[in-house]
Design a protein around this motif. Sequence first.
Motif, short mmCIF file in Angstrom:
data_model
loop_
_atom_site.label_atom_id
_atom_site.label_comp_id
_atom_site.label_asym_id
_atom_site.label_seq_id
_atom_site.Cartn_x
_atom_site.Cartn_y
_atom_site.Cartn_z
N CYS A 1 0.83 -1.21 0.00
CA CYS A 1 0.00 0.00 0.00
C CYS A 1 0.86 1.26 0.00
O CYS A 1 0.40 2.34 0.30
N ASN A 2 2.15 1.09 -0.32
CA ASN A 2 3.02 2.22 -0.58
C ASN A 2 3.19 3.17 0.60
O ASN A 2 3.08 4.37 0.46
N GLY B 1 2.38 6.67 -7.72
CA GLY B 1 2.77 5.31 -8.07
C GLY B 1 2.32 4.30 -7.02
O GLY B 1 1.79 4.67 -5.97
N GLY B 2 2.56 3.01 -7.31
CA GLY B 2 2.01 1.94 -6.48
C GLY B 2 2.95 1.34 -5.48
O GLY B 2 2.57 0.41 -4.76
N GLU C 1 16.99 4.85 -10.28
CA GLU C 1 15.80 4.41 -9.54
C GLU C 1 14.95 5.63 -9.22
O GLU C 1 15.48 6.67 -8.84
N ASN C 2 13.65 5.50 -9.38
CA ASN C 2 12.74 6.61 -9.06
C ASN C 2 11.94 6.27 -7.81
O ASN C 2 11.20 5.29 -7.77
N TYR C 3 12.10 7.10 -6.78
CA TYR C 3 11.44 6.85 -5.50
C TYR C 3 10.04 7.46 -5.49
O TYR C 3 9.82 8.54 -6.03
N ASN C 4 9.14 6.76 -4.83
CA ASN C 4 7.76 7.21 -4.78
C ASN C 4 7.33 7.51 -3.35
O ASN C 4 6.16 7.73 -3.07
N ILE C 5 8.32 7.49 -2.41
CA ILE C 5 7.97 7.85 -1.02
C ILE C 5 7.74 9.35 -1.01
O ILE C 5 8.58 10.11 -1.50
N PRO C 6 6.65 9.81 -0.47
CA PRO C 6 6.33 11.24 -0.60
C PRO C 6 7.20 12.15 0.27
O PRO C 6 6.79 12.61 1.32
N TRP C 7 8.43 12.41 -0.20
CA TRP C 7 9.25 13.46 0.39
C TRP C 7 8.76 14.75 -0.25
O TRP C 7 9.12 15.07 -1.41
#
Length: 476
Positions: free
Chosen positions: A185-186, A298-299, A324-330
């Motif tokens: 669930c990211n 993203g997922g 690499e592309n991070y999707n953690i919402p910084w």
Amino acid sequence: MNLKRDYYTTIIVGTGFASSFFLKKYLSLSGQDVRVLVLEKGEDIPYSWKLQNITNTPYDFEKDLHNLTPQKSWIQNIAFGGGACWTGNTPRLHPSDFKTRTLHGVGEDWPFDYHELEPYLAEAEDIMGIAGAECAEYPRSRPYPAPAHRLNALDRLFQAKYGDQYTAMPSARASHYSVGRAPCCNNGVCSVCPIGAKFQVDLYMRDIYQDPRVTLITGADVKAVIIENEMAKGVTYRRDGKEQEAFADLVAVGAHAIATPYILLNSGLNDYALGRYLNEQIDVDVRVNLDGVENYDGGQRVTGLGIMFLNEPNRNRIPGCVVENYNIPWLRAEFGKWRHVGLLKFVFEDIPEPHNRVTVAPDGRMQVEYAEYSDYMKRGIADVKRRVEMLLDGLPVEDYVINSEEDKSLRGSAHIHGTTRMGLDPNTSVVDPQLVHHRVRNLLALGSGAFPTCPAANPTLILSALSLRSAYKLLT
Ligand SMILES: Cc1cc2nc3c(=O)[nH]c(=O)nc-3n(C[C@H](O)[C@H](O)[C@H](O)COP(=O)(O)OP(=O)(O)OC[C@H]3O[C@@H](n4cnc5c(N)ncnc54)[C@H](O)[C@@H]3O)c2cc1C
Ligand code: SF4
């Protein structure tokens, strides 16, 4: 038949990915009469403890290490299941990564090519329930077991620009219930996934340790392999303050790329390459301020993988890298632009160097010397700006920041390779392509220590596939 009580068919050291994938294949190909002893230095830590102690590790690995270059840290998890705290990115090596010497005149060729390892990669992906997308750059014998995670907005821009050179990051973070885990669930705290979405040995491979043919002893710190007349006879280990021995026909050491060569060196082996060529990747972060693009839709934690800079014509001078592309919402600290931002990691390959090495310290502990990463790597880091400019050219970007020099320090990437390198020549390698020691033919060194190169891709899928292949070749 040998009736000695502590006599086994096989002894396996460690319960991480390397050992567990070897054991799984070994059991599937063996009869009911085999007896396997697994010796694990760490304890079987309850998952509830891990969830409550998310920033703590159960065991301080570095206390057992005499680190001659303390500015460089080495990260390893000592517990049942090994690197269960991994993040779960599982890219394959690119076909070119197996042949950098032939194709680019740099590094080493692996002793086999992509196509030889491919069936075992696919098998490891099935076991881990990997979510991934078809991508022509990585030929496959069958589809991924689970669909790829959703890309984020920045990924979609890169994919439109680069086609097959940009794909969804394959990962062990479940995308669908069909792989037996809750879908990711990211939330981005993958070291201890609160919903068990990520594949890890301690949660999802316990069945092999419950097999009646297997005896698992935790808290068993293996010190050496007993070798007589070029044959492994067993191991010595320390448990509850006592020295103990166990004996077997076959010994497979999967204690990761620092402890495995240490155990072999402590056993009296003196191959030139043993302990040498210690290496890790280096990564450089780039923060991108986007112009009007709402990102982070993203997922999963890391959504994209770019290989547009892996095979440039100058790979003999400048290391290839993956993006690499991070999707953690910084988030971006500007009103109305919270999500107009992305975080990229440029991860570089390196050339392993023999003076970076594991030895046995005078006090008997594991000892690590790591002078520096190579000049090749330094040229890669110096070249990041050119690659960032190329990557972002033509995209809706306001500006970007490359991490400062200090951040490109000798921090550990937890992707340790090289110290029991695999090859065809006993003078320059430790194990053969089946991970069997060149001279002691009933001794195996499992894990990423076998990697003859320092590829830019994450190692765990590859080392797991190597273990499956090793057990298969041994028993068929
Ligand atoms: C925070 C973090 C994030 C990561 N993310 C990723 C990722 O996204 N993708 C990826 O590919 N990789 C990732 N990794 C790396 C991954 O964890 C390793 O590649 C993997 O665990 C190596 O598997 P292994 O079985 O060789 O070693 P390990 O998993 O470390 O297992 C070695 C085992 O040996 C045991 N052991 C050690 N010494 C002894 C001894 N003397 N006697 C008995 N037992 C011993 C250990 O306790 C352990 O159980 C990450 C690592 C960390 C720390
Ligand atoms: S992103 Fe969250 S849900 Fe997904 S694997 Fe990581 S911790 Fe688990």
